[in-house]
Design a protein around this motif. Structure first.
Motif, PDB file in Angstrom:
ATOM      1  N   ARG A  29     -14.629  40.358 -13.316  1.00  0.00           N
ATOM      2  CA  ARG A  29     -15.010  39.436 -14.988  1.00  0.00           C
ATOM      3  C   ARG A  29     -16.498  40.793 -15.077  1.00  0.00           C
ATOM      4  O   ARG A  29     -16.651  41.119 -15.704  1.00  0.00           O
ATOM      5  CB  ARG A  29     -15.459  37.978 -14.697  1.00  0.00           C
TER       6      ARG A  29
ATOM      7  N   ALA B  63     -15.133  43.111 -16.381  1.00  0.00           N
ATOM      8  CA  ALA B  63     -14.418  43.381 -18.239  1.00  0.00           C
ATOM      9  C   ALA B  63     -15.567  43.228 -18.617  1.00  0.00           C
ATOM     10  O   ALA B  63     -14.768  43.494 -20.099  1.00  0.00           O
ATOM     11  CB  ALA B  63     -13.526  42.212 -17.819  1.00  0.00           C
ATOM     12  N   LEU B  64     -16.687  42.844 -18.195  1.00  0.00           N
ATOM     13  CA  LEU B  64     -17.878  43.097 -19.183  1.00  0.00           C
ATOM     14  C   LEU B  64     -18.442  43.162 -20.318  1.00  0.00           C
ATOM     15  O   LEU B  64     -18.347  43.392 -21.776  1.00  0.00           O
ATOM     16  CB  LEU B  64     -19.372  42.564 -18.353  1.00  0.00           C
TER      17      LEU B  64
ATOM     18  N   ASN C 244     -16.538  46.448 -22.283  1.00  0.00           N
ATOM     19  CA  ASN C 244     -15.904  45.995 -22.692  1.00  0.00           C
ATOM     20  C   ASN C 244     -13.940  44.724 -22.780  1.00  0.00           C
ATOM     21  O   ASN C 244     -12.837  45.427 -22.581  1.00  0.00           O
ATOM     22  CB  ASN C 244     -14.288  47.207 -22.417  1.00  0.00           C
ATOM     23  N   LEU C 245     -15.009  43.943 -23.311  1.00  0.00           N
ATOM     24  CA  LEU C 245     -14.206  42.579 -23.717  1.00  0.00           C
ATOM     25  C   LEU C 245     -12.732  42.952 -24.511  1.00  0.00           C
ATOM     26  O   LEU C 245     -11.983  42.301 -23.928  1.00  0.00           O
ATOM     27  CB  LEU C 245     -14.993  41.451 -24.232  1.00  0.00           C
ATOM     28  N   LYS C 246     -12.685  42.891 -25.910  1.00  0.00           N
ATOM     29  CA  LYS C 246     -12.013  43.561 -26.917  1.00  0.00           C
ATOM     30  C   LYS C 246     -10.974  43.850 -26.361  1.00  0.00           C
ATOM     31  O   LYS C 246      -9.467  43.429 -26.700  1.00  0.00           O
ATOM     32  CB  LYS C 246     -12.670  44.454 -27.683  1.00  0.00           C
TER      33      LYS C 246
ATOM     34  N   SER D 128      -8.807  41.578 -24.710  1.00  0.00           N
ATOM     35  CA  SER D 128      -8.609  39.682 -24.904  1.00  0.00           C
ATOM     36  C   SER D 128      -7.211  39.843 -26.225  1.00  0.00           C
ATOM     37  O   SER D 128      -7.144  40.559 -26.527  1.00  0.00           O
ATOM     38  CB  SER D 128      -9.524  39.614 -26.326  1.00  0.00           C
TER      39      SER D 128
ATOM     40  N   ILE E 225      -9.653  35.107 -24.566  1.00  0.00           N
ATOM     41  CA  ILE E 225      -9.842  36.930 -23.276  1.00  0.00           C
ATOM     42  C   ILE E 225      -8.836  36.695 -21.986  1.00  0.00           C
ATOM     43  O   ILE E 225      -8.730  34.892 -21.853  1.00  0.00           O
ATOM     44  CB  ILE E 225     -11.559  36.085 -22.508  1.00  0.00           C
TER      45      ILE E 225
ATOM     46  N   ASP F 291      -6.385  36.337 -19.017  1.00  0.00           N
ATOM     47  CA  ASP F 291      -7.491  36.476 -17.235  1.00  0.00           C
ATOM     48  C   ASP F 291      -6.477  37.096 -16.932  1.00  0.00           C
ATOM     49  O   ASP F 291      -6.668  37.725 -16.076  1.00  0.00           O
ATOM     50  CB  ASP F 291      -7.234  35.630 -17.192  1.00  0.00           C
TER      51      ASP F 291
ATOM     52  N   VAL G 160      -7.780  40.900 -17.194  1.00  0.00           N
ATOM     53  CA  VAL G 160      -8.891  40.950 -16.552  1.00  0.00           C
ATOM     54  C   VAL G 160      -7.986  41.415 -15.175  1.00  0.00           C
ATOM     55  O   VAL G 160      -8.876  42.478 -14.436  1.00  0.00           O
ATOM     56  CB  VAL G 160     -10.237  39.593 -17.088  1.00  0.00           C
TER      57      VAL G 160
ATOM     58  N   LYS H  72     -16.682  48.570 -14.836  1.00  0.00           N
ATOM     59  CA  LYS H  72     -17.457  48.042 -15.622  1.00  0.00           C
ATOM     60  C   LYS H  72     -17.357  49.497 -16.738  1.00  0.00           C
ATOM     61  O   LYS H  72     -16.693  48.729 -18.094  1.00  0.00           O
ATOM     62  CB  LYS H  72     -18.338  47.804 -15.488  1.00  0.00           C
TER      63      LYS H  72
END
Length: 516
Positions: free
Chosen positions: A366, A369-370, A372-374, A377, A383, A385, A388, A425
Motif C-alpha cells: 500500500r 501504491a500511494l 499513483n493510486l490512479k 484503480s 483500488i 488490490d 497493488v 513509491k
C-alpha cells in the motif's frame, strides 16, 4: 588509544526471536571500562535489538544469554532498572519534550524536590552545572523546542549525566547533525571518556568511528562476526565494510558512464519568503539546470536552504510569495500543488522517511501504491488490490527489498529497506525528475550502494536526478555536477572533475564570511 583491562559490560551468548524470525543468535559483546566501543552492522543486523535488551526495553526472560555489568549478572525488567544501574541509551529519535524547559527535561521523572514540592532554584543550579559539562551556555529556562538538533543531542547527554551514567549508549548520534555539530558531539564523547565515562556508539559513519572508537564489534545477520581493537589490530574501513556486508566493496560507489542529453529540468530566478519570518528571503534568486541523464548534487551546511528549495518547488510545500519559474523539457510548468508537480513528472523523496515518506503502520504494497493510486484503480475510484500486490512484488524484486512479503508493515523493515520502499513509491509514478533529499541518511554502506545503483538505473533510463546530501563523499562519488548553497543562494558550482571537499567547503566558508 588507551587499553583498559577491566570489563564493565559482558553480554554472553545473547539470543532473541520475534516469532519464527531469529533476530540475534549467540551475540557476544565485551566493553572495557572507560572506552568508546563502536557497534557496526547493516540495518537489520540486530544492533538496536541488542541495545534494547541491554537497556531493559526487552526484559529479562524474553531473550537468551547473560548480561554482566560491573561484574554482576543483571536481569533488567525495564528501562528504569537499567538506568538505576547506570546505563542510559540515547536513541536516534530524541526523547525530549519540546514545550518544556531544559531544566524540566533534564530532571523529568527525577525532579529536585523539597518538602514535596519541586525546588526550582536547586534544579536550575544543577542544570547549569550539567549544561557546562556538555558545553552549552543556554539559560536553563530555555524551551528545548527553541534549540537546534545539535544542542538537543547535547541536552540528551546532559540528561544521562544527571542520572550518574556509567555506560552511555548513543544510537546514530550524528545522523541528523551537520558537520560542525557532529564535531562538537564527538569531541564531547572524547572529553567524557577522559573523565571515565564508558560509551557505546552505533554509527554507519566509519570516519567518525575511526576518530573516537577504541574498539569495534561488527554484527551481521544477528551474530558477532568480528571484534577489532585499534591498539592491537589492523583496523581499516575495508575490513569493517567486508565484515558488515560479507563482501568487498572496493568501490563504495557503483561505476557509471554519464550519457548527458539536453537540459531537462530548470529553475529560473527562484525566490521564496520564509513563512515564519515575513521579512526574510529563504531562497534568493536561485537558478538551476539539470540535463537528461545527469545526477546533480546540492551541498551546503544545515540551514543553507537546500530542503526549503526542494519543498518550495515541489508543490510549494514551503514558503510564501514564491517567485520564479520551473521548466521541464524547455516548457514552463505549474508546480503550485503536489498533484500538479507529480502530474508534470516530478518526484520528491523526503529526508524524513518515517515522518513524511511512509505510513509506518501500513504494508509495503500500500505504501508503494500511494503516490499513483490512479494506476491501480478500476473505474477511476476502486483500488484493485491484485494490481497493488503485483506492482509491489515487481518493485520488491527489482529493488531487492528484504521482507517476508509485500504485506509486511514497513515499520518492521530496516532503514535501508524502508528507503527502498519510498523510492519504489516515487519510481511507480514514472517521474522525469527525481529529487532526493538525504537519500541514504541513517542506512548502512551495503544499502547505500544499492540506493546509488537505483539512482544510476534511473538516469540510464533517461531521467534526471537532483540529490541533496550533507555527506560530501556521497556527492563527490555519485554526482556529475554539484551546486554549493549557503544562506538561501548558490555560491558555487563544480563539475565532477573540479569538485573536492576543500573546494566545496571553501565556497561555503568564503561566501558565509561575505554574507555575515
Amino acid at each position: 588509544m588507551t587499553m583498559h583491562s577491566s570489563v564493565i559490560l559482558d553480554m554472553q551468548g545473547i539470543e532473541k526471536s520475534f516469532g519464527p524470525v531469529k533476530a540475534l543468535r549467540n551475540v557476544n559483546l565485551h566493553v572495557r571500562k572507560g572506552e568508546i566501543h563502536a557497534i557496526c552492522g547493516e540495518n537489520g543486523a540486530g544492533k538496536s535489538t541488542l541495545m534494547n535488551i541491554l537497556s531493559g526495553v526487552y526484559p529479562h526472560g524474553s531473550y537468551g544469554g547473560r548480561i554482566l555489568f560491573g561484574g554482576e549478572e543483571r536481569r533488567f525488567r525495564n528501562l528504569r532498572d537499567s538506568e538505576h544501574a547506570g546505563i542510559c541509551i540515547i536513541h536516534q529519535e530524541l526523547a525530549l519534550a519540546p514545550m518544556l524547559s531544559i531544566t524540566e527535561n533534564l530532571f523529568l521523572g527525577n525532579e529536585k524536590s523539597k518538602g514535596g514540592l519541586i525546588d526550582w532554584t536547586a534544579a536550575h543550579d544543577a542544570a547549569r552545572v550539567l549544561l557546562d559539562r556538555v558545553g552549552l551556555s543556554e539559560p536553563p529556562e530555555t524551551l528545548v523546542g527553541d534549540l537546534g538538533v545539535g544542542k538537543q543531542q547535547l541536552i540528551e547527554i546532559a540528561k544521562a549525566l544527571a542520572k550518574d551514567v556509567k555506560l552511555m549508549i548513543l544510537d546514530e548520534p550524528t545522523a541528523s547533525l551537520n558537520e560542525r555539530d557532529s564535531d562538537t558531539l564527538l569531541n564531547l564523547m572524547l572529553e567524557l571518556k577522559a573523565k571515565g565515562v564508558t560509551s557505546i556508539i552505533i554509527s554507519h559513519k566509519l570516519n567518525e568511528i575511526s576518530r573516537v572508537a577504541d574498539a569495534i564489534t561488527v554484527i551481521r545477520d544477528g551474530s558477532t562476526v568480528d571484534v577489532m581493537r585499534y591498539a592491537v589490530d589492523e583496523v581499516s574501513e575495508a575490513r569493517i565494510v567486508k565484515a558488515m556486508v560479507n563482501r568487498e566493496l572496493a568501490d563504495r560507489y557503483p561505476r557509471r558512464e554519464p550519457k548527458l542529453g539536453e537540459t531537462m529540468f530548470e529553475i529560473r530566478n527562484w525566490r521564496v519568503i520564509d513563512p515564519s519570518h515575513h521579512d526574510r528571503e529563504a531562497i534568493r534568486s536561485v537558478n538551476l539546470k539539470v540535463r537528461r541523464g545527469e545526477v546533480v548534487g546540492i551541498s551546503g551546511l544545515m540551514g543553507a536552504g537546500r530542503t526549503e528549495l526542494a519543498l518550495s518547488v515541489f508543490g510549494r510545500l514551503f514558503g510564501r510569495h514564491i517567485g520564479g519559474t520551473v521548466h521541464l523539457n524547455g516548457r514552463e510548468i505549474d508546480t503550485s500543488t503536489v498533484a500538479k508537480s507529480i502530474g508534470h513528472g516530478l518526484a520528491y523523496v523526503t529526508e524524513d522517511r518515517k515522518g513524511a515518506g511512509l505510513v509506518l503502520g501500513d504494508s509495503i504494497a500500500r505504501n508503494i501504491a500511494l503516490a499513483n493510486l490512479k494506476a491501480v484503480s478500476s473505474f477511476g475510484f476502486m483500488i484493485d488490490d491484485h494490481s497493488v500486490l503485483d506492482v509491489a512484488r515487481d518493485f520488491r524484486e527489482k529493488l531487492r527489498i528484504r521482507s517476508h512479503d509485500v504485506l509486511q508493515k514497513v515499520a518492521n523493515l530496516s532503514g535501508g529497506n524502508q528507503q527502498k520502499v519510498v523510492l519504489s513509491k516515487w519510481l511507480f509514478t514514472d517521474p522525469e525528475v527525481l529529487i532526493l533529499d538525504e537519500p541514504t541518511r541513517g542506512i548502512d554502506v551495503g544499502a547505500k550502494y544499492e540506493i546509488y545503483s537505483i539512482v544510476n538505473d534511473a538516469v540510464a533510463a533517461g531521467k534526471c536526478v537532483l540529490m541533496i546530501s550533507s555527506e560530501l563523499p556521497e556527492l563527490l562519488g555519485t554526482c556529475d555536477r554539484i551546486y554549493v548553497m549557503n544562506e538561501g543562494r548558490f555560491v558555487g558550482e563544480f563539475t565532477a572533475a573540479e569538485a573536492t571537499q576543500e573546494r566545496i567547503m571553501g565556497a561555503i566558508m568564503t561566501n558565509q564570511a561575505l554574507v555575515n
